[in-house]
Scaffold this active site. Structure first.
Site, short mmCIF file in Angstrom:
data_model
loop_
_atom_site.label_atom_id
_atom_site.label_comp_id
_atom_site.label_asym_id
_atom_site.label_seq_id
_atom_site.Cartn_x
_atom_site.Cartn_y
_atom_site.Cartn_z
N ARG A 220 0.85 -1.18 0.00
CA ARG A 220 0.00 0.00 0.00
C ARG A 220 0.89 1.23 0.00
NH1 ARG A 220 -3.34 -2.92 -1.44
NH2 ARG A 220 -5.44 -3.33 -0.63
N GLU A 248 -2.51 8.33 -4.29
CA GLU A 248 -2.85 7.38 -5.36
C GLU A 248 -4.27 7.67 -5.84
OE1 GLU A 248 -1.71 3.21 -4.76
OE2 GLU A 248 -3.64 2.67 -5.63
N HIS A 267 -1.04 0.44 -9.79
CA HIS A 267 -1.74 -0.47 -8.86
C HIS A 267 -2.38 -1.64 -9.61
CE1 HIS A 267 -3.88 -0.76 -4.69
NE2 HIS A 267 -3.57 -1.95 -5.18
#
Lengths: 301, 301
Positions: A220, A248, A267
């Site tokens: 993460r 993000e 991602h």
């Protein structure tokens, strides 16, 4: 028993099963009319906060099954008495494969070769191999183990580190990681995001890494303090391969995009064709267990 | 006994050995004055035709040791009575790692992500994973096995094909490869270049591959007929990842450079940090064997 699932293929699996199960499709769009009856809710994959908030409107709900390993976003919406299960294992193959691909790409110089290709330039050079490197995996759960298996096949040496030492598994605790960080050619982050891991990779952690080392984040974004990483990569002291970032998505003008030695992928660790077959196997098994009054797997709350 | 080696580290190894060995450094540059005495010649790695031609000027020569797996270029220069040994195994880790890296990069879309990175564009999309794919390895020698070990760790299925069937090893013969090619998601070439394999991957071979399949070449460029590959990749029916090409180096204006779906790297399969330690181990062992009058390894002529 009524089950909501987010994929047609999962509906087919329910129809084919021996259990007395009624299934509905809910992929984050139109809400089925059976919301008062749903007992087992498979939350649509990465489909937004409204898919968590809907839990409050399901009076007969007994099980919430996520398709992500992380569950920090849905947890606050799960009432007491309802079990929450995560998708531990479902993303291992996809995420570990991406981690290993990013390590090879960075060490063997793929970004430079791909840029040279745009110019038709044959720019042969000797690069660093993954073989013989020491790779520290921080977070030795399901994904960490999958990364390790792949790295061992690549003839790398693996050092296992987790938040808590597990001497019986050869896992060092994070508090002992200083000298290990100084020896590692590559550090891969495979931890969940929790209050303890947020910002864990800070200026001190990065300073402990050796010159020229590679930081890989497939966990993460918020585990790494971006403002601490930036000067290290801008100076060329460290390189990085980041599938997750903080913020993000990374805004178009963010300096990380254009740092030399930094690879950014959007991602995509868990998002590949290996996801759906593994997610179907998990949901089939969990519904069978629930219907048969057996213990569920991956109960996290 | 006098030995010529191309690296300082190999000279150090000779000095440290228990054998009565005199070593000289020859890296393809200035020719040592001891040329009349050299018995064991380790040919400099990828340093040009003059390093092969020099063999004719070594009257006491008994062993030619290459640092490449391929030996098609040096073979014509080796007199009868002189043994030729290749570097089988030395490049396995480096080459197999590159092959696997190219497969992950192609399937998971690294070229598109790296281009998007130049524009600061977060372009999330679902891609194909290596996990669950069927990969046909054509050429099941030392490098082919190393590729297989890595692919199995990545949860791919491997089909073994070689020029000659070896049923006891589960290796199919090339003449039976038609239906196997039609089922493979990825075809990896790991064959030596010989009269039999030159142009083996021709229009018929490529036509037998399934739509959308990936061809990976980490062997030799001339195994593939470039003029047959071009229309397949230009039409988008196949994709390719080529570490070796024909011609090589690929001229700047060659259409392969800019075909969508084609990755070109500049023959870097064997050229990484994993080369020198493995090359030193081989040369140490071979000199020990020669000095001790034991059988040499990797004798190819």
């Amino acid at each position: 028993m009524r089950v909501w699932v987010p994929y047609e293929e999962m509906l087919d699996d329910l129809s084919a099963s021996a259990n007395k199960v009624q299934g509905d499709l809910y992929d984050g769009g139109a809400v089925p009319e059976t919301i008062d009856d749903v007992e087992f809710y498979v939350v649509p994959y990465m489909s937004g906060a409204h898919t968590f908030e809907l839990v409050a409107s399901m009076p007969r709900l007994r099980v919430v099954q996520t398709l992500t390993a992380g569950y920090e976003d849905v947890l606050p919406h799960v009432p007491s008495g309802v079990r929450l299960c995560n998708a531990r294992g479902v993303h291992d193959a996809s995420t570990a494969e991406l981690a290993v691909g990013l390590i090879i790409a960075s060490l063997r110089g793929f970004p430079a070769f791909f840029r040279a290709q745009l110019d038709g330039a044959w720019a042969h050079e000797r690069r660093v191999s993954v073989a013989d490197r020491t790779v520290l995996i921080l977070g030795y759960g399901s994904v960490g183990r999958a990364i390790e298996r792949r790295l061992i096949a690549l003839e790398a040496s693996v050092v296992r580190v987790a938040r808590t030492a597990r001497p019986d598994e050869g896992v060092f605790g994070i508090e002992d990681a200083g000298p290990l960080l100084a020896d590692a050619d590559v550090v891969v982050l495979a931890l969940p995001l929790t209050a303890d891991t947020r910002g864990l990779v800070d200026a001190g952690f990065l300073a402990a890494m050796k010159d020229g080392a590679l930081l890989v984040n497939v966990a993460r974004g918020a585990i790494v303090r971006t403002e601490a990483l930036l000067p290290e990569v801008e100076a060329g002291r460290l390189v990085a391969a980041l599938d997750v970032t903080d913020p993000e998505p990374l805004p178009p003008d963010h300096p990380l995009w254009r740092c030399p030695g930094v690879i950014v992928t959007p991602h995509v660790g868990g998002n590949s064709t290996s996801f759906l077959p593994r997610a179907r196997r998990l949901v089939r098994d969990q519904v069978d267990r629930y219907a048969g009054r057996r213990d569920l797997r991956n109960v996290v709350a």
